[in-house]
Each structure stands twice: as structure tokens, then as C-alpha cells.
Design an enzyme around this catalytic site. Structure first.
Site, mmCIF file in Angstrom:
data_model
loop_
_atom_site.group_PDB
_atom_site.id
_atom_site.type_symbol
_atom_site.label_atom_id
_atom_site.label_comp_id
_atom_site.label_asym_id
_atom_site.label_seq_id
_atom_site.Cartn_x
_atom_site.Cartn_y
_atom_site.Cartn_z
ATOM 1 N N ASP A 141 0.832 -1.205 0.000
ATOM 2 C CA ASP A 141 0.000 0.000 0.000
ATOM 3 C C ASP A 141 0.860 1.245 0.000
ATOM 4 O OD1 ASP A 141 -2.570 1.390 2.198
ATOM 5 O OD2 ASP A 141 -2.347 1.428 0.005
ATOM 6 N N ASP A 169 -3.207 -3.033 -2.504
ATOM 7 C CA ASP A 169 -4.253 -2.023 -2.566
ATOM 8 C C ASP A 169 -4.078 -1.182 -3.837
ATOM 9 O OD1 ASP A 169 -5.242 0.890 -0.623
ATOM 10 O OD2 ASP A 169 -6.453 -0.516 -1.785
ATOM 11 N N ASN A 170 -5.155 -0.533 -4.287
ATOM 12 C CA ASN A 170 -5.094 0.483 -5.347
ATOM 13 C C ASN A 170 -4.661 -0.022 -6.712
ATOM 14 O OD1 ASN A 170 -3.580 2.088 -2.682
ATOM 15 N ND2 ASN A 170 -5.621 2.704 -3.381
ATOM 16 N N GLU A 199 -11.337 4.226 -1.348
ATOM 17 C CA GLU A 199 -11.800 4.531 0.013
ATOM 18 C C GLU A 199 -12.685 5.784 0.054
ATOM 19 O OE1 GLU A 199 -8.648 3.750 -0.800
ATOM 20 O OE2 GLU A 199 -7.243 5.312 -0.214
#
Ligand SMILES: O=C(NCCc1nnc(-c2ccc3[nH]cnc3c2)[nH]1)c1cc(-c2ccc(F)cc2)cc(O)c1O
Ligand SMILES: [Mg+2]
Length: 215
Positions: A141, A169-170, A199
Site C-alpha cells: 500500500d 491495494d489500489n 476509500e
């Protein structure tokens, strides 16, 4: 001078959360970031997916790359049994200083090792410095262009072994195209996409879970 966003997040934790109660820390940060100020925590929606992967893996040693304010560190550490720990790497000293206080407020400092520095500098020393044999779970992350080089570095350093789970993530927003291409096309990984949202927004994002199959 103005406070920083991480300082305002810490203040929300210190005014709204209960010391020693990790769930109240998570709830306080999510409320602040949804209703006051957006911030780049993994958040509640993707955070639930992170929780389910942590529970499925039941890791003893976790590496988190990119601590920020410690939100996902607390999410992970609160699910770990006694004796298990998360080593979290943060490049920005201001973020690290806030994260230490958030982790302390949650009462999980015994399960967390926060290391300040660059992933590329620290990964080669993990075995020697922390007595880590291999990681059971790696949560990526941090800077998105570091996901691929750091995954290759973890492989080279023998810190990824058969069964190690990478959770990134992402992978859609901001996006990590070179990393995705690598784990999805490599015969050494079994990769799966968990569709979600960036988010606190309606923008598409998601987590990619990749299990190392060995050499
Ligand atoms: O940049 C992100 N996260 C990275 C922070 C970090 N915190 N620590 C590091 C580190 C840690 C060790 C390192 N070693 C070498 N570089 C390093 C960088 N990097 C990020 C950005 C967004 C985002 C989405 C949409 C937008 F419009 C704007 C922003 C969303 C997210 O969920 C993120 O995670
Ligand atoms: Mg993120």
C-alpha cells in the site's frame, strides 16, 4: 501554521476513540475521512476484504509496505493471535510519527514493528534484522511504482515462499499496471481480483490477492 491532515486524523482518534479499543480507532478514522476530510487509508469497504484475507491466512509474520497513519496496521494487528506481528514500513517521518501514536492509542504496539525508511533499503535487511524467515502475508500500500520492484526484491531475498500471500491495494486507482501484469501472467502466482471502491468514494478500485506457488 496549519496542522497536517495526519495530525487532524490523530486528533479525531484521540477525541473519539477509546484507548485500547482498536475497533473504535478504526471507526473514528473512517468517520473523520468520510464526513470531514478524505485521506488515503484503505478504508472500511476494502478494509473488510483485508480483514477476510488476514483471517483466511492467519499469518504469523506480516509485512505492510506503506503505513501512512497506521489505519491498516491497526486493522491487521487487531486480528493477529499472541506471538504474531506486523512489520510496517513507512518512508515519510511525519506519517510515521502519527502512525506510532495511532497504534499506541489502539493498544496494539506489542504486535507492531514500525520501521522508518525506504522499502528498497530495508527489505534486504529484514531476515538479519528481524529474524524473519519468510512473510506469510505482504500488504502492499505504498508508492504504486514500488509494488513491482519491491515484489521482485522480496523474491530475490527469499522473503516470499510457497504459500506467501501478496495483497495489493489500489490496483485500479491510482493503479499499478506493471505489477498487475506481472502477478497475473507469472506461472509462480495464483492471482485474484477483489472489486471494490476507492476509500470513501464511488470510484472503482480493488485489491489483488496473489498466492506464491513456489518455484
Ligand atoms: O499513494 C498512496 N499510498 C502511498 C502512501 C505511502 N505511505 N508510505 C509510503 C511509502 C512507504 C515506504 C516506501 N519506501 C519507498 N517508497 C515508499 C513509500 N507511501 C495512495 C494514494 C491514493 C490516492 C487515490 C486517488 C487519489 F486521487 C489520490 C490518492 C489512494 C491510496 O489508497 C493510496 O494508498
Ligand atoms: Mg492505498
Amino acid at each position: 501554521t496549519r496542522t497536517s491532515r495526519p495530525q487532524r486524523i490523530l486528533k479525531a482518534v484521540q477525541t473519539k476513540a477509546t484507548v485500547g479499543d482498536p475497533q473504535s480507532v478504526i471507526t473514528a478514522i473512517d468517520h473523520f475521512c468520510r464526513h470531514r476530510e478524505w485521506a488515503m487509508n484503505v478504508g472500511d469497504e476494502k478494509g473488510s476484504i483485508l480483514d477476510s484475507v488476514v483471517n483466511e491466512v492467519s499469518p504469523v509474520t506480516v509485512l505492510e509496505l506503506g503505513t501512512y497513519c497506521g489505519y491498516s496496521t491497526v486493522r491487521i494487528a487487531r486480528l493477529l493471535p499472541p506471538g504474531a506481528c506486523v512489520i510496517t514500513l513507512e518512508f515519510n517521518p511525519d506519517y510515521a510519527a502519527i502512525a506510532r501514536q495511532v497504534i499506541k492509542w489502539s493498544g496494539l504496539e506489542d504486535k507492531v514493528q514500525l520501521v522508518e525508511g525506504a522499502s528498497g533499503d530495508w527489505i534486504p535487511w529484514m531476515k538479519e534484522h528481524f529474524g524473519v524467515q519468510a512473510f506469510d502475508l505482504v500488504f502492499l500500500d505504498h508508492w504504486k511504482e514500488r509494488y513491482l520492484p519491491d515484489t521482485k526484491l522480496l523474491e530475490e531475498c527469499g522473503l516470499i515462499q510457497k504459500g506467501t500471500v501478496l495483497l495489493a491495494d489500489n490496483v485500479i486507482c491510482p493503479g499499478t499496471p506493471d505489477y498487475l501484469e506481472y502477478v497475473r501472467n507469472s506461472p509462480h502466482y495464483n492471482s485474484q481480483y477483489y472489486r471494490s471502491h476507492l476509500e470513501y468514494t464511488k470510484v472503482e478500485d480493488g485489491l489483488e490477492k496473489s498466492v506464491f506457488l513456489g518455484y
